[in-house]
Design an enzyme around this catalytic site. Structure first.
Site, PDB file in Angstrom:
ATOM      1  N   HIS A  17       0.838  -1.208   0.000  1.00 32.71           N
ATOM      2  CA  HIS A  17       0.000   0.000   0.000  1.00 32.71           C
ATOM      3  C   HIS A  17       0.873   1.257   0.000  1.00 32.71           C
ATOM      4  O   HIS A  17       0.567   2.236  -0.697  1.00 32.71           O
ATOM      5  CB  HIS A  17      -0.905   0.033   1.240  1.00 32.71           C
ATOM      6  CG  HIS A  17      -1.914  -1.072   1.310  1.00 32.71           C
ATOM      7  ND1 HIS A  17      -2.114  -1.841   2.431  1.00 32.71           N
ATOM      8  CD2 HIS A  17      -2.801  -1.527   0.386  1.00 32.71           C
ATOM      9  CE1 HIS A  17      -3.078  -2.722   2.206  1.00 32.71           C
ATOM     10  NE2 HIS A  17      -3.505  -2.562   0.967  1.00 32.71           N
ATOM     11  N   LYS A  41     -16.054  -8.167   3.952  1.00 34.24           N
ATOM     12  CA  LYS A  41     -14.980  -8.539   4.887  1.00 34.24           C
ATOM     13  C   LYS A  41     -15.324  -8.135   6.327  1.00 34.24           C
ATOM     14  O   LYS A  41     -15.916  -7.069   6.541  1.00 34.24           O
ATOM     15  CB  LYS A  41     -13.671  -7.832   4.502  1.00 34.24           C
ATOM     16  CG  LYS A  41     -13.104  -8.222   3.142  1.00 34.24           C
ATOM     17  CD  LYS A  41     -11.851  -7.400   2.845  1.00 34.24           C
ATOM     18  CE  LYS A  41     -11.250  -7.749   1.499  1.00 34.24           C
ATOM     19  NZ  LYS A  41     -10.164  -6.818   1.121  1.00 34.24           N
ATOM     20  N   ARG A  90      -1.379  -5.902  -8.416  1.00 32.15           N
ATOM     21  CA  ARG A  90      -0.224  -6.807  -8.291  1.00 32.15           C
ATOM     22  C   ARG A  90      -0.186  -7.789  -9.438  1.00 32.15           C
ATOM     23  O   ARG A  90       0.869  -8.317  -9.776  1.00 32.15           O
ATOM     24  CB  ARG A  90      -0.303  -7.577  -6.963  1.00 32.15           C
ATOM     25  CG  ARG A  90      -0.065  -6.722  -5.746  1.00 32.15           C
ATOM     26  CD  ARG A  90      -0.507  -7.407  -4.493  1.00 32.15           C
ATOM     27  NE  ARG A  90      -1.961  -7.602  -4.517  1.00 32.15           N
ATOM     28  CZ  ARG A  90      -2.702  -7.869  -3.468  1.00 32.15           C
ATOM     29  NH1 ARG A  90      -2.145  -8.025  -2.286  1.00 32.15           N
ATOM     30  NH2 ARG A  90      -4.009  -8.005  -3.567  1.00 32.15           N
ATOM     31  N   SER A 127      -2.738  -7.885   2.596  1.00 32.23           N
ATOM     32  CA  SER A 127      -3.174  -7.783   3.997  1.00 32.23           C
ATOM     33  C   SER A 127      -3.680  -9.128   4.509  1.00 32.23           C
ATOM     34  O   SER A 127      -3.424  -9.497   5.659  1.00 32.23           O
ATOM     35  CB  SER A 127      -4.283  -6.735   4.122  1.00 32.23           C
ATOM     36  OG  SER A 127      -3.802  -5.460   3.808  1.00 32.23           O
TER      37      SER A 127
HETATM   38  O1  PNS Z   1      -9.025  -3.155   0.212  1.00 33.02           O
HETATM   39  P1  PNS Z   1     -10.360  -3.633  -0.319  1.00 33.02           P
HETATM   40  O2  PNS Z   1     -11.129  -4.372   0.753  1.00 33.02           O
HETATM   41  O3  PNS Z   1     -10.231  -4.446  -1.568  1.00 33.02           O
HETATM   42  O4  PNS Z   1     -11.179  -2.304  -0.705  1.00 33.02           O
HETATM   43  C1  PNS Z   1     -12.508  -2.392  -1.202  1.00 33.02           C
HETATM   44  C2  PNS Z   1     -13.222  -1.055  -0.978  1.00 33.02           C
HETATM   45  C3  PNS Z   1     -13.247  -0.722   0.529  1.00 33.02           C
HETATM   46  C4  PNS Z   1     -12.502   0.028  -1.729  1.00 33.02           C
HETATM   47  C5  PNS Z   1     -14.680  -1.212  -1.520  1.00 33.02           C
HETATM   48  O5  PNS Z   1     -15.341  -2.253  -0.821  1.00 33.02           O
HETATM   49  C6  PNS Z   1     -15.471   0.087  -1.386  1.00 33.02           C
HETATM   50  O6  PNS Z   1     -15.350   0.962  -2.223  1.00 33.02           O
HETATM   51  N1  PNS Z   1     -16.259   0.214  -0.288  1.00 33.02           N
HETATM   52  C7  PNS Z   1     -17.051   1.417   0.005  1.00 33.02           C
HETATM   53  C8  PNS Z   1     -18.557   1.195  -0.308  1.00 33.02           C
HETATM   54  C9  PNS Z   1     -18.797   1.299  -1.811  1.00 33.02           C
HETATM   55  O7  PNS Z   1     -18.687   2.345  -2.403  1.00 33.02           O
HETATM   56  N2  PNS Z   1     -19.134   0.135  -2.400  1.00 33.02           N
HETATM   57  C10 PNS Z   1     -19.357   0.047  -3.842  1.00 33.02           C
HETATM   58  C11 PNS Z   1     -18.038  -0.251  -4.564  1.00 33.02           C
HETATM   59  S1  PNS Z   1     -18.246  -0.352  -6.323  1.00 33.02           S
END
Ligand code: PNS
Length: 156
Positions: A17, A41, A90, A127
């Site tokens: 990150h 998650k 990645r 992570s």
């Molecule tokens: O590190 P991650 O868990 O892959 O990140 C995913 C994340 C947190 C960026 C995604 O779940 C997100 O954007 N969450 C916020 C809620 C939202 O906008 N959901 C629609 C995504 S298209």
């Protein structure tokens, strides 16, 4: 002024990150690292702990700030005046995971997602693996910024 948002769970922040944030900080005037909720998650660390660790890890980057993003990511981007979402890749699996989110976010508001290729030397760092290594007593210090080792150990 170009403002971008680098969102993620950051559970916990890894050197991968930090690598992506460092690269993105060179491309935009301001980068906001958004610690967000992924409904798929259950996090190990609470959101404030994740944000604190991210702030500590990125404090050397003057145009980078860290914020907690509640709710829809695109709404957060709009509130902050961001015109791009940044994600690190990645490999191909990351692209397959990120592509629907990039398309949905663009469909919702027109915001574009910019993908940055991370350092190949960190392509195994995730992570989820860091948490798993820590859970089984392994040393995660080569993969995470200072401060994360103790925070993860305390949360296990
Ligand atoms: O590190 P991650 O868990 O892959 O990140 C995913 C994340 C947190 C960026 C995604 O779940 C997100 O954007 N969450 C916020 C809620 C939202 O906008 N959901 C629609 C995504 S298209």
């Amino acid at each position: 002024m170009t403002i971008a948002v680098l969102p993620g769970s950051f559970d916990p922040m890894t050197l991968g990150h930090v690598d992506i944030a460092t690269r993105a900080a060179k491309l935009f005037d301001q980068l906001i690292v958004a610690v967000a909720h992924n409904s798929a998650k259950a996090p190990l660390l609470d959101v404030s702990a994740r944000a604190k660790l991210a702030s500590g890890a990125l404090q050397h980057l003057p145009n980078v700030t860290v914020a907690v993003a509640d709710g829809l990511l695109v709404a957060f981007c709009r509130e902050r005046g961001a015109t791009a979402i940044v994600k690190g890749l990645r490999g191909g699996a990351d692209y397959d995971y990120e592509r629907p989110m990039a398309l949905m976010n663009r469909s919702l508001t027109g915001i574009e997602t910019v993908f940055i290729t991370g350092d190949a030397a960190l392509s195994h760092v995730a992570s989820s693996l860091v948490r798993d290594v820590a859970r089984h007593g392994g040393d995660i210090s080569p993969y995470v910024p200072p401060g994360v080792v103790d925070a993860v150990a305390a949360a296990l």
